[in-house]
Motif scaffolding. Structure first.
Motif, PDB file in Angstrom:
ATOM      1  N   GLY A   5       0.816  -1.208   0.000  1.00  0.00           N
ATOM      2  CA  GLY A   5       0.000   0.000   0.000  1.00  0.00           C
ATOM      3  C   GLY A   5       0.846   1.253   0.000  1.00  0.00           C
ATOM      4  N   SER A   6       0.400   2.249   0.746  1.00  0.00           N
ATOM      5  CA  SER A   6       1.009   3.574   0.741  1.00  0.00           C
ATOM      6  C   SER A   6       1.962   3.769   1.917  1.00  0.00           C
ATOM      7  N   PHE A   7       3.253   3.922   1.619  1.00  0.00           N
ATOM      8  CA  PHE A   7       4.225   4.186   2.683  1.00  0.00           C
ATOM      9  C   PHE A   7       3.903   5.508   3.374  1.00  0.00           C
ATOM     10  N   THR A   8       3.604   6.558   2.592  1.00  0.00           N
ATOM     11  CA  THR A   8       3.310   7.857   3.207  1.00  0.00           C
ATOM     12  C   THR A   8       2.008   7.808   3.996  1.00  0.00           C
ATOM     13  N   GLY A   9       1.092   6.910   3.595  1.00  0.00           N
ATOM     14  CA  GLY A   9      -0.127   6.720   4.374  1.00  0.00           C
ATOM     15  C   GLY A   9       0.162   6.163   5.753  1.00  0.00           C
ATOM     16  N   VAL A  10       1.134   5.251   5.837  1.00  0.00           N
ATOM     17  CA  VAL A  10       1.529   4.698   7.134  1.00  0.00           C
ATOM     18  C   VAL A  10       2.213   5.769   7.978  1.00  0.00           C
ATOM     19  N   VAL A  11       2.986   6.631   7.349  1.00  0.00           N
ATOM     20  CA  VAL A  11       3.631   7.731   8.072  1.00  0.00           C
ATOM     21  C   VAL A  11       2.576   8.698   8.627  1.00  0.00           C
ATOM     22  N   GLY A  12       1.462   8.867   7.892  1.00  0.00           N
ATOM     23  CA  GLY A  12       0.400   9.722   8.421  1.00  0.00           C
ATOM     24  C   GLY A  12      -0.327  10.596   7.423  1.00  0.00           C
ATOM     25  N   LEU A  13       0.104  10.584   6.136  1.00  0.00           N
ATOM     26  CA  LEU A  13      -0.587  11.387   5.129  1.00  0.00           C
ATOM     27  C   LEU A  13      -0.287  10.802   3.747  1.00  0.00           C
ATOM     28  N   PRO A  14      -1.224  10.041   3.156  1.00  0.00           N
ATOM     29  CA  PRO A  14      -0.975   9.463   1.830  1.00  0.00           C
ATOM     30  C   PRO A  14      -0.888  10.571   0.785  1.00  0.00           C
ATOM     31  N   LEU A  15       0.303  10.810   0.283  1.00  0.00           N
ATOM     32  CA  LEU A  15       0.538  12.010  -0.525  1.00  0.00           C
ATOM     33  C   LEU A  15      -0.231  12.010  -1.841  1.00  0.00           C
ATOM     34  N   THR A  16      -0.216  10.899  -2.555  1.00  0.00           N
ATOM     35  CA  THR A  16      -0.895  10.890  -3.852  1.00  0.00           C
ATOM     36  C   THR A  16      -2.373  11.241  -3.700  1.00  0.00           C
ATOM     37  N   GLU A  17      -3.024  10.594  -2.755  1.00  0.00           N
ATOM     38  CA  GLU A  17      -4.451  10.829  -2.537  1.00  0.00           C
ATOM     39  C   GLU A  17      -4.710  12.226  -1.985  1.00  0.00           C
TER      40      GLU A  17
END
Length: 199
Positions: free
Chosen positions: A172-184
């Motif tokens: 899935g989304s690495f940035t989503g795990v960090v706290g903010l899915p950038l693409t979306e």
């Protein structure tokens, strides 16, 4: 979703005190005009499922932030889900140890819900990423707890910190795990009339 024409007069308000979300926006060339963390009750409701919970909290956050004409508000919330169980921020080190023991050797989901508001209109998106944690020995858990990196983190860990060495696989989304899915997130901001490179 249909994007509005970019409006250079719009200003972004980040509704979060998270330095990680600020860093992620900076990675995309976006610097908020203001940061206004909301004050809401983030307690899960009885029998509330993780995906429902995280979407509700993102909506509650965005509703709690005042915005002037021309301001676009961005909020997000991240939770760690082990089955139907919500693993929030640990209360203390013992709570963190309990969560890490639950995650050890298992896969779990990290769900981040993002909400963007311009005027009365709200755009929303939730992104789910599956994360695998290696089997952790008591010594590995103790060493990680000693770093203090677990404090204030959903599920008692941050993938971009020392715990990342204990995560062999994500889907899935690495940035989503960090706290903010950038693409979306950039898609929602574009729909609201903002584009990357905002200053």
């Amino acid at each position: 979703m249909t994007a509005q024409a970019p409006d250079p007069a719009l200003r972004l308000v980040l509704g979060s005190a998270s330095p990680r979300r600020l860093d992620l926006l900076a990675q995309a060339g976006i610097v908020p005009h203001a940061v206004r963390p909301p004050e809401i009750d983030e307690s899960p409701r009885k029998a509330e499922l993780p995906a429902e919970y995280v979407r509700r909290i993102a909506r509650d956050k965005i509703a709690a932030i005042p915005a002037a004409e021309g301001e676009v508000v961005l909020c997000a919330d991240t939770t760690v889900a082990l089955g139907r169980r919500i693993l929030g921020k640990p209360g203390d080190e013992d709570d963190a140890r309990r969560m890490l023991s639950l995650l050890s050797g298992r896969r779990h989901r990290v769900i981040t819900a993002v909400a963007v508001r311009r005027g009365a209109r709200v755009w929303e998106r939730a992104v789910t990423t599956t994360v695998a944690v290696k089997s952790l020995s008591p010594g590995e858990i103790a060493a990680y707890l000693a770093t203090g990196d677990w404090r204030g983190k959903a599920g008692s860990y941050a993938i971009q910190g020392p715990f990342g060495a204990l995560i062999p696989w994500i889907n899935g989304s690495f940035t989503g795990v960090v706290g903010l899915p950038l693409t979306e997130t950039l898609g929602l901001l574009t729909a609201a009339g903002l584009v990357g490179g905002l200053r």
